[in-house]
Design a protein around this motif. Structure first.
Motif, short mmCIF file in Angstrom:
data_model
loop_
_atom_site.label_atom_id
_atom_site.label_comp_id
_atom_site.label_asym_id
_atom_site.label_seq_id
_atom_site.Cartn_x
_atom_site.Cartn_y
_atom_site.Cartn_z
N ILE A 25 0.83 -1.20 0.00
CA ILE A 25 0.00 0.00 0.00
C ILE A 25 0.87 1.25 0.00
O ILE A 25 0.63 2.21 -0.75
N ALA A 26 1.90 1.25 0.85
CA ALA A 26 2.75 2.43 1.01
C ALA A 26 3.46 2.81 -0.28
O ALA A 26 3.59 4.00 -0.62
N VAL A 27 3.94 1.81 -1.02
CA VAL A 27 4.68 2.08 -2.25
C VAL A 27 3.75 2.32 -3.43
O VAL A 27 3.98 3.19 -4.27
N GLN A 28 2.66 1.55 -3.48
CA GLN A 28 1.74 1.65 -4.62
C GLN A 28 0.92 2.93 -4.62
O GLN A 28 0.49 3.42 -5.68
N ALA A 29 0.72 3.52 -3.45
CA ALA A 29 -0.24 4.64 -3.31
C ALA A 29 -0.02 5.77 -4.30
O ALA A 29 -0.99 6.32 -4.85
N ASN A 30 1.22 6.12 -4.57
CA ASN A 30 1.50 7.25 -5.46
C ASN A 30 2.07 6.84 -6.82
O ASN A 30 2.49 7.70 -7.59
N MET A 31 2.04 5.53 -7.10
CA MET A 31 2.53 5.06 -8.39
C MET A 31 1.40 5.03 -9.41
O MET A 31 0.27 4.65 -9.09
N LYS A 32 1.72 5.38 -10.63
CA LYS A 32 0.73 5.34 -11.70
C LYS A 32 0.57 3.92 -12.24
O LYS A 32 -0.51 3.49 -12.60
N GLU A 33 1.68 3.19 -12.32
CA GLU A 33 1.65 1.81 -12.79
C GLU A 33 1.48 0.86 -11.60
O GLU A 33 1.82 1.20 -10.47
N SER A 34 0.98 -0.34 -11.89
CA SER A 34 0.89 -1.36 -10.85
C SER A 34 2.27 -1.92 -10.54
O SER A 34 3.11 -2.09 -11.43
N LEU A 35 2.51 -2.20 -9.27
CA LEU A 35 3.77 -2.84 -8.87
C LEU A 35 3.92 -4.21 -9.52
O LEU A 35 5.04 -4.70 -9.69
N PHE A 36 2.81 -4.85 -9.85
CA PHE A 36 2.89 -6.14 -10.52
C PHE A 36 3.43 -5.99 -11.94
O PHE A 36 3.94 -6.94 -12.53
N VAL A 37 3.31 -4.78 -12.50
CA VAL A 37 3.78 -4.51 -13.86
C VAL A 37 5.16 -3.87 -13.82
O VAL A 37 6.11 -4.33 -14.46
N ASN A 38 5.29 -2.78 -13.07
CA ASN A 38 6.57 -2.08 -12.95
C ASN A 38 7.32 -2.61 -11.74
O ASN A 38 7.07 -2.21 -10.61
#
Length: 341
Positions: free
Chosen positions: A108-121
C-alpha cells in the motif's frame, strides 16, 4: 567475494512494552493521519489493537483501520487500502501483525503514489513518493521487518499468483518488536516461523558463496539458535529470552542477506513453495519444511562438501567417512526437530 550494495534504513525499537511508544515514532517519521493494517481477530481479542489506537490518540493522531489480512495476502485487500488512503488523505501506514500484514502495508505504502501497478513495474527504484510506514511485529519468521521484499497474491488473475516484489521503498521506517507478543502464538505458527527463518539462511548458504567465511558462519549461528530456542519456546511459551532470540534471528536472516553474502542464491525452495501454498491454502513454513527435506535428498550430491558442513555445523551430525551418511544424519536431525515442533 562479489561486489555488493548494502542498505538497511529501518529504525528498530526492541523490547518489553515498547509498543507504548508507537505514537511518538509515527510522529517522528512524519505521520498525522494513520492507516492501521492488521489481520484477524487476534489483535482485537488480545487488546493490542486498542492499546495501539490509544497510543495514537494520545499523540493527537487520526487513525483508520484496515483489518482482514490473511496468510498469503491478497491484492484485493491492498486495493481497498489504497482507496482508503486516497479518500482519508492518509500519510502514514502502520502494520500490526506478522509477515502477511507487513507485506500488505508495504505494498500500500509504495503503490499509493505510483501510476503503474507494482505487478507490472517491478523496478527496484520507485520515483514516486512512498508513504512513510512502520510496523509493530507480532510474529518473528518472515523477517519482513527488515527487508526490501513483499509477497502478495495477485488475485486479479484467473489463476491467482503469489508474487515476490522487491523495492527499496518497502523498507519500514521503524519496526517495534516486543517478544512478549509471541507468548500466545499457536505452537504451529511459531514452528512455521522458525522454519522460515532457517530457510532464509539456507537459500543463500547453499549457494556457491566463495571466500565469505563470515557469512557462512553467520548463517550457521542463526540456524543453531533457532533450533535451540524454538524447542525452548515450545516447552516454555513465556520464556522471554527464547522469544527474543527468535525475533532477532528472523530479522538477521533477512537483513539484506543476499547482497551481504555477495551471492544471490537461487531461492529454489521458496520458488517451489509459492504456488503450492496458494493452490492448497497452506502455511508458508509448513510447505517449506516438506520441500526442504525432499530437496536435501535430491540436491546434496551437487555440492557434497557444503551439505556435509551443513549437517555437522547446523544440524549436529557426526562426521562419517561416507559423505552421504553425514548428510542423511543431518537430515534426520532436522526431521526430528520438525516433528518435535
Amino acid at each position: 567475494m562479489r561486489n555488493f550494495d548494502f542498505y538497511s534504513p529501518t529504525y528498530f525499537v526492541f523490547g518489553k512494552d515498547r509498543e507504548a511508544e508507537t505514537g511518538r515514532y509515527v510522529k517522528r517519521f512524519g505521520g498525522s493521519r494513520v492507516l492501521v493494517v492488521y489481520g484477524g481477530q487476534s489483535a482485537k481479542r488480545s487488546g493490542l489493537l486498542d492499546r495501539i489506537m490509544a497510543c495514537l490518540k494520545e499523540e493527537n493522531l487520526y487513525a483508520e483501520e484496515l483489518g482482514g489480512v490473511k496468510p498469503n495476502p491478497r491484492s484485493g485487500l491492498v486495493y481497498e487500502g489504497l482507496d482508503l488512503c486516497r479518500r482519508e488523505k492518509i500519510d502514514f501506514i502502520l502494520a500490526v501483525g506478522g509477515g502477511s500484514v507487513m507485506d500488505t502495508a508495504k505494498f500500500i505504502a509504495v503503490q499509493a503514489n505510483m501510476k503503474e501497478s507494482l505487478f507490472v513495474n517491478r523496478d527496484i527504484f520507485t520515483p514516486d513518493p512512498v508513504i512513510p510506514h512502520g510496523v509493530i511485529s507480532t510474529l518473528g519468521g518472515t523477517g519482513s521487518e527488515q527487508s526490501l521484499c513483499a509477497m502478495v497474491v495477485d488475485d486479479s488473475l484467473e489463476v491467482p499468483e503469489k508474487v515476490g516484489l522487491y523495492n527499496l521503498g518497502f523498507f519500514f521506517d521503524f519496526a517495534i518488536i516486543n517478544p512478549e507478543f509471541a507468548y500466545t502464538l499457536p505452537p504451529k505458527m511459531m514452528a512455521c516461523g522458525a522454519m522460515d527463518i532457517m530457510s532464509h539462511c539456507w537459500e543463500v548458504y547453499f549457494a556457491p558463496i566463495n571466500g565469505n567465511e563470515i557469512m557462512e558462519g553467520y548463517f550457521e549461528a542463526i540456524v543453531k539458535a533457532v533450533l535451540k530456542e524454538g524447542l525452548v519456546a515450545k516447552e516454555e511459551p513465556t520464556n522471554y529470552d527464547a522469544r527474543a532470540n527468535l525475533n532477532l534471528a528472523a530479522i538477521m536472516a533477512m537483513s539484506n542477506t543476499k547482497p551481504a553474502a555477495g551471492e544471490m542464491g537461487d531461492w529454489v525452495c521458496h520458488h517451489m513453495e509459492n504456488p503450492i501454498t496458494v493452490t492448497f491454502k497452506r502455511t508458508h513454513g509448513e510447505i517449506l519444511s516438506i520441500i526442504t527435506d525432499a530437496w536435501v535428498k535430491y540436491a546434496w550430491k551437487s555440492n557434497p562438501a557444503k551439505f556435509v558442513r551443513w549437517a555437522v555445523n547446523c544440524m549436529g551430525a557426526r562426521l562419517y567417512d561416507n559423505q552421504e551418511d553425514t548428510v542423511m544424519e543431518g537430515l534426520r536431525n532436522l526431521e526430528d526437530w520438525q516433528k518435535r515442533m
